[in-house]
Scaffold this active site. Sequence first.
Site, PDB file in Angstrom:
ATOM      1  N   HIS A 106      14.700  17.122 -10.321  1.00  0.00           N
ATOM      2  CA  HIS A 106      15.180  18.412  -9.841  1.00  0.00           C
ATOM      3  C   HIS A 106      14.534  19.595 -10.549  1.00  0.00           C
ATOM      4  CE1 HIS A 106      18.219  15.741  -8.032  1.00  0.00           C
ATOM      5  NE2 HIS A 106      18.016  16.565  -7.019  1.00  0.00           N
ATOM      6  N   CYS A 129       0.820  -1.222   0.000  1.00  0.00           N
ATOM      7  CA  CYS A 129       0.000   0.000   0.000  1.00  0.00           C
ATOM      8  C   CYS A 129       0.848   1.264   0.000  1.00  0.00           C
ATOM      9  CB  CYS A 129      -0.978   0.006   1.167  1.00  0.00           C
ATOM     10  SG  CYS A 129      -0.197  -0.066   2.781  1.00  0.00           S
ATOM     11  N   CYS A 140      21.995  37.527  13.289  1.00  0.00           N
ATOM     12  CA  CYS A 140      21.664  38.114  14.593  1.00  0.00           C
ATOM     13  C   CYS A 140      20.993  39.465  14.401  1.00  0.00           C
ATOM     14  CB  CYS A 140      22.926  38.273  15.430  1.00  0.00           C
ATOM     15  SG  CYS A 140      22.571  38.995  17.042  1.00  0.00           S
ATOM     16  N   CYS A 193      16.380  16.304 -16.099  1.00  0.00           N
ATOM     17  CA  CYS A 193      16.076  15.647 -14.826  1.00  0.00           C
ATOM     18  C   CYS A 193      14.757  16.162 -14.255  1.00  0.00           C
ATOM     19  CB  CYS A 193      17.216  15.861 -13.835  1.00  0.00           C
ATOM     20  SG  CYS A 193      16.835  15.143 -12.231  1.00  0.00           S
ATOM     21  N   HIS A 233      18.001   6.565 -20.693  1.00  0.00           N
ATOM     22  CA  HIS A 233      18.383   6.577 -19.281  1.00  0.00           C
ATOM     23  C   HIS A 233      19.413   5.485 -19.026  1.00  0.00           C
ATOM     24  CE1 HIS A 233      15.469   3.332 -19.443  1.00  0.00           C
ATOM     25  NE2 HIS A 233      15.886   2.907 -18.266  1.00  0.00           N
ATOM     26  N   HIS A 238      -1.961   1.396   7.469  1.00  0.00           N
ATOM     27  CA  HIS A 238      -2.309   1.279   6.054  1.00  0.00           C
ATOM     28  C   HIS A 238      -2.218   2.654   5.376  1.00  0.00           C
ATOM     29  CE1 HIS A 238      -4.123  -0.427   2.547  1.00  0.00           C
ATOM     30  NE2 HIS A 238      -5.158   0.378   2.600  1.00  0.00           N
TER      31      HIS A 238
END
Length: 339
Positions: free
Chosen positions: A152, A41, A165, A149, A66, A301
């Site tokens: 990405h 599942c 800061c 790709c 690929h 599940h």
Amino acid sequence: MAWVKLFRKPGTRLGKSYQPGSMLSLALTKGLLNEPGQNSCFLNSAVQVLWQLDIFRRSLRQLSAHFCLGDACIFCALKSIFSQFQQSRERALPSDTLRHALAETFKDEQRFQLGLMDDAAECFENILERIHLHLVSDSAAEICTSKSCITHQKFAMTLYEQFVCRSCGASSDPLPFTELVHYVSTTALCQQVERVLERTDRLRSDMFGELLQAANTIGDLRNCPSNCGQSIKIRRVLMNCPEIVTIGFVWDAEQSDLTEDVIRSLGPHLNLSGLFYRVTDENAKKRDLHLVGMICYSSRHYLAFAYHSKSSKWVFFDDATVKEVIIEIKHESLHFFSL
Ligand SMILES: [Zn+2]
Ligand SMILES: [Zn+2]
Ligand SMILES: [Zn+2]
């Protein structure tokens, strides 16, 4: 345990009105089999959501070249399920080829092994990472810029984090990184919801991004790098404009059940400017993403919900079972109804 929640940029079809009886396009949604003992599942839910993501499905269809790993090739296995989704006349299909490829690929790490239950969010993320490895030869590069790709180009958030800061202005070196799934602790999220509800009487759905940002940065305090005595917060800055954003909820509360509170905090839209301290990409600043998919975990599940853009309907997937559901926004949060 995690939920995966996906957002993508609004498509042209998203606003299309409800057309009763337009079941023809829904015929292309099929279930995935999960025979006793298979415990698939988690994989089935991840595959259903990937299939329903128009951007992903169309991009994958255009690719063929690929680095193939034969029987252990996740790229081939996913493409084969996708073509079965299109061509088969069966109502539910086996996901065994992908299950085997996944088990073979992660054999050494003892993850996603046959017959064993696993995490759907990690499965989703690992399928995407593997697709990247199947497409890009230069896997050593820290930030993937390959145009082919899908992982990405469509899913990655390119970020940097930095501590600055407010009191003396000192800052840490910016640390760049990419993220395919943005993880948020549900305990921290619920704390933020409580803080907001102390000030106002209800949550607005446009607060969702900010809630997630606050939850994501809350505990991350450091001492000022120039030791001025201040504790300073982390800032995460988004530098690109991802087409699909995935939020993974981490269920880290030991005792209490936060499910209802988390569901109450979910918004149907997500703006990237709210999700991060700053967004540098002009397109990303304006982008309001729409919820298009969810993977949920309950009683050991996994189930999935996905937006079917051709018919403008929400579909519920529980392995071989596929049902149309109605999703409503009530009091600014999401409600699902079974038909
Ligand atoms: Zn292959
Ligand atoms: Zn890549
Ligand atoms: Zn300081």
